[in-house]
Design a protein around this motif. Structure first.
Motif, PDB file in Angstrom:
ATOM      1  N   THR A   1      12.590   2.791  -0.118  1.00  0.00           N
ATOM      2  CA  THR A   1      12.148   2.026   1.048  1.00  0.00           C
ATOM      3  C   THR A   1      10.747   2.499   1.426  1.00  0.00           C
ATOM      4  O   THR A   1      10.534   3.691   1.647  1.00  0.00           O
ATOM      5  CB  THR A   1      13.092   2.245   2.244  1.00  0.00           C
ATOM      6  N   PRO A   2       9.768   1.584   1.489  1.00  0.00           N
ATOM      7  CA  PRO A   2       8.400   1.993   1.834  1.00  0.00           C
ATOM      8  C   PRO A   2       8.324   2.569   3.252  1.00  0.00           C
ATOM      9  O   PRO A   2       9.009   2.098   4.164  1.00  0.00           O
ATOM     10  CB  PRO A   2       7.607   0.686   1.759  1.00  0.00           C
ATOM     11  N   ILE A   3       7.490   3.576   3.427  1.00  0.00           N
ATOM     12  CA  ILE A   3       7.264   4.185   4.739  1.00  0.00           C
ATOM     13  C   ILE A   3       5.859   3.790   5.183  1.00  0.00           C
ATOM     14  O   ILE A   3       4.886   4.055   4.481  1.00  0.00           O
ATOM     15  CB  ILE A   3       7.376   5.725   4.663  1.00  0.00           C
ATOM     16  N   ILE A   4       5.768   3.128   6.329  1.00  0.00           N
ATOM     17  CA  ILE A   4       4.459   2.717   6.833  1.00  0.00           C
ATOM     18  C   ILE A   4       4.191   3.364   8.182  1.00  0.00           C
ATOM     19  O   ILE A   4       5.110   3.719   8.907  1.00  0.00           O
ATOM     20  CB  ILE A   4       4.342   1.183   6.936  1.00  0.00           C
TER      21      ILE A   4
ATOM     22  N   LYS B   1      -2.669   7.178  20.377  1.00  0.00           N
ATOM     23  CA  LYS B   1      -2.747   7.190  18.920  1.00  0.00           C
ATOM     24  C   LYS B   1      -1.631   7.975  18.255  1.00  0.00           C
ATOM     25  O   LYS B   1      -1.788   8.563  17.210  1.00  0.00           O
ATOM     26  CB  LYS B   1      -4.106   7.723  18.461  1.00  0.00           C
ATOM     27  N   LYS B   2      -0.471   8.009  18.872  1.00  0.00           N
ATOM     28  CA  LYS B   2       0.678   8.660  18.254  1.00  0.00           C
ATOM     29  C   LYS B   2       1.148   7.799  17.090  1.00  0.00           C
ATOM     30  O   LYS B   2       1.246   6.589  17.205  1.00  0.00           O
ATOM     31  CB  LYS B   2       1.834   8.834  19.244  1.00  0.00           C
ATOM     32  N   ILE B   3       1.445   8.423  15.982  1.00  0.00           N
ATOM     33  CA  ILE B   3       1.914   7.699  14.813  1.00  0.00           C
ATOM     34  C   ILE B   3       3.431   7.714  14.808  1.00  0.00           C
ATOM     35  O   ILE B   3       4.058   8.749  14.946  1.00  0.00           O
ATOM     36  CB  ILE B   3       1.355   8.316  13.520  1.00  0.00           C
ATOM     37  N   ILE B   4       3.988   6.538  14.652  1.00  0.00           N
ATOM     38  CA  ILE B   4       5.434   6.382  14.616  1.00  0.00           C
ATOM     39  C   ILE B   4       5.803   5.945  13.204  1.00  0.00           C
ATOM     40  O   ILE B   4       5.256   4.982  12.678  1.00  0.00           O
ATOM     41  CB  ILE B   4       5.894   5.308  15.628  1.00  0.00           C
ATOM     42  N   ARG B   5       6.711   6.659  12.578  1.00  0.00           N
ATOM     43  CA  ARG B   5       7.148   6.284  11.232  1.00  0.00           C
ATOM     44  C   ARG B   5       8.229   5.219  11.344  1.00  0.00           C
ATOM     45  O   ARG B   5       9.209   5.390  12.061  1.00  0.00           O
ATOM     46  CB  ARG B   5       7.711   7.491  10.484  1.00  0.00           C
ATOM     47  N   LEU B   6       8.021   4.113  10.645  1.00  0.00           N
ATOM     48  CA  LEU B   6       8.995   3.030  10.650  1.00  0.00           C
ATOM     49  C   LEU B   6       9.451   2.759   9.230  1.00  0.00           C
ATOM     50  O   LEU B   6       8.689   2.886   8.288  1.00  0.00           O
ATOM     51  CB  LEU B   6       8.393   1.749  11.214  1.00  0.00           C
ATOM     52  N   TYR B   7      10.686   2.365   9.119  1.00  0.00           N
ATOM     53  CA  TYR B   7      11.237   1.975   7.841  1.00  0.00           C
ATOM     54  C   TYR B   7      11.543   0.488   7.951  1.00  0.00           C
ATOM     55  O   TYR B   7      12.596   0.097   8.420  1.00  0.00           O
ATOM     56  CB  TYR B   7      12.514   2.771   7.521  1.00  0.00           C
TER      57      TYR B   7
ATOM     58  N   MET C   1       0.828  -1.207   0.000  1.00  0.00           N
ATOM     59  CA  MET C   1       0.000   0.000   0.000  1.00  0.00           C
ATOM     60  C   MET C   1       0.862   1.256   0.000  1.00  0.00           C
ATOM     61  O   MET C   1       0.554   2.224  -0.696  1.00  0.00           O
ATOM     62  CB  MET C   1      -0.961  -0.003   1.198  1.00  0.00           C
ATOM     63  N   ALA C   2       1.936   1.258   0.775  1.00  0.00           N
ATOM     64  CA  ALA C   2       2.827   2.417   0.818  1.00  0.00           C
ATOM     65  C   ALA C   2       3.449   2.663  -0.556  1.00  0.00           C
ATOM     66  O   ALA C   2       3.528   3.811  -1.016  1.00  0.00           O
ATOM     67  CB  ALA C   2       3.920   2.223   1.870  1.00  0.00           C
ATOM     68  N   ILE C   3       3.865   1.601  -1.223  1.00  0.00           N
ATOM     69  CA  ILE C   3       4.445   1.739  -2.559  1.00  0.00           C
ATOM     70  C   ILE C   3       3.398   2.265  -3.535  1.00  0.00           C
ATOM     71  O   ILE C   3       3.664   3.183  -4.331  1.00  0.00           O
ATOM     72  CB  ILE C   3       5.043   0.393  -3.043  1.00  0.00           C
TER      73      ILE C   3
ATOM     74  N   GLU D   1       0.865   4.097  -2.920  1.00  0.00           N
ATOM     75  CA  GLU D   1       0.549   5.495  -2.603  1.00  0.00           C
ATOM     76  C   GLU D   1       1.751   6.410  -2.796  1.00  0.00           C
ATOM     77  O   GLU D   1       1.657   7.616  -2.580  1.00  0.00           O
ATOM     78  CB  GLU D   1       0.038   5.596  -1.163  1.00  0.00           C
ATOM     79  N   GLY D   2       2.903   5.833  -3.140  1.00  0.00           N
ATOM     80  CA  GLY D   2       4.104   6.635  -3.363  1.00  0.00           C
ATOM     81  C   GLY D   2       4.797   7.079  -2.084  1.00  0.00           C
ATOM     82  O   GLY D   2       5.621   8.000  -2.099  1.00  0.00           O
ATOM     83  N   ARG D   3       4.488   6.437  -0.974  1.00  0.00           N
ATOM     84  CA  ARG D   3       5.139   6.791   0.300  1.00  0.00           C
ATOM     85  C   ARG D   3       6.411   5.962   0.444  1.00  0.00           C
ATOM     86  O   ARG D   3       6.419   4.916   1.060  1.00  0.00           O
ATOM     87  CB  ARG D   3       4.193   6.541   1.476  1.00  0.00           C
ATOM     88  N   VAL D   4       7.467   6.450  -0.166  1.00  0.00           N
ATOM     89  CA  VAL D   4       8.761   5.774  -0.130  1.00  0.00           C
ATOM     90  C   VAL D   4       9.871   6.788   0.095  1.00  0.00           C
ATOM     91  O   VAL D   4       9.703   7.980  -0.169  1.00  0.00           O
ATOM     92  CB  VAL D   4       9.030   4.995  -1.446  1.00  0.00           C
ATOM     93  N   THR D   5      11.006   6.308   0.594  1.00  0.00           N
ATOM     94  CA  THR D   5      12.159   7.179   0.789  1.00  0.00           C
ATOM     95  C   THR D   5      12.870   7.382  -0.547  1.00  0.00           C
ATOM     96  O   THR D   5      12.488   6.809  -1.570  1.00  0.00           O
ATOM     97  CB  THR D   5      13.154   6.560   1.795  1.00  0.00           C
ATOM     98  N   LYS D   6      13.911   8.170  -0.533  1.00  0.00           N
ATOM     99  CA  LYS D   6      14.689   8.433  -1.748  1.00  0.00           C
ATOM    100  C   LYS D   6      15.241   7.145  -2.361  1.00  0.00           C
ATOM    101  O   LYS D   6      15.362   7.034  -3.568  1.00  0.00           O
ATOM    102  CB  LYS D   6      15.848   9.385  -1.446  1.00  0.00           C
ATOM    103  N   ASN D   7      15.599   6.188  -1.516  1.00  0.00           N
ATOM    104  CA  ASN D   7      16.132   4.918  -2.032  1.00  0.00           C
ATOM    105  C   ASN D   7      15.057   3.827  -2.089  1.00  0.00           C
ATOM    106  O   ASN D   7      15.340   2.643  -1.940  1.00  0.00           O
ATOM    107  CB  ASN D   7      17.355   4.461  -1.242  1.00  0.00           C
TER     108      ASN D   7
END
Length: 123
Positions: free
Chosen positions: A94-97, A111-117, A82-84, A86-92
């Motif tokens: 890596t999907p961001i979820i 309900k704090k959102i934590i960004r994980l790679y 889903m991240a891919i 939606e285009g939510r990826v890093t420069k290299n």
């Protein structure tokens, strides 16, 4: 303790024996061997030995752990896809979820959102 063996048939579709089913039920409602023993006694049913209970408990725990890992792997793969999409990826690439998690029982995440790679195998 009495060295007698009691046979209770399962229905043909059930792949778990009666002892494993009893231990599953006890674990599911938060009981242990002592509570299962009391419950069986109240119904005048013979109870398995503690050794048999522990053997079944270990088997169930290992299987549940394996199923939980498979479920988490599947969910991570879906999140990755889903991240891919939606285009939510890093420069290299890596999907961001997004992950919402509680650290421990006594704390709340509010309900704090934590960004994980995530480190997932490349497909």
């Amino acid at each position: 303790m009495c060295k007698r063996q009691f046979v209770i048939d399962n229905d043909g579709d059930n792949f778990l024996n009666i002892n494993t089913c009893a231990v599953t039920g006890a674990i599911s409602i938060g009981c242990g061997y002592s509570q299962l023993q009391e419950f069986s006694s109240a119904m005048n049913l013979p109870i398995m030995s503690q050794k048999t209970y522990q053997k079944n408990h270990k088997l169930l725990s290992e299987n549940w752990q394996q199923l939980a890992q498979q479920s988490m792997d599947q969910a991570a793969e879906e999140e990755r896809n889903m991240a891919i999409a939606e285009g939510r990826v890093t420069k290299n690439s890596t999907p961001i979820i997004d992950v919402i998690a509680d650290g421990v029982y006594g704390k709340r995440s509010y309900k704090k959102i934590i960004r994980l790679y995530p480190v997932l195998p490349q497909l």
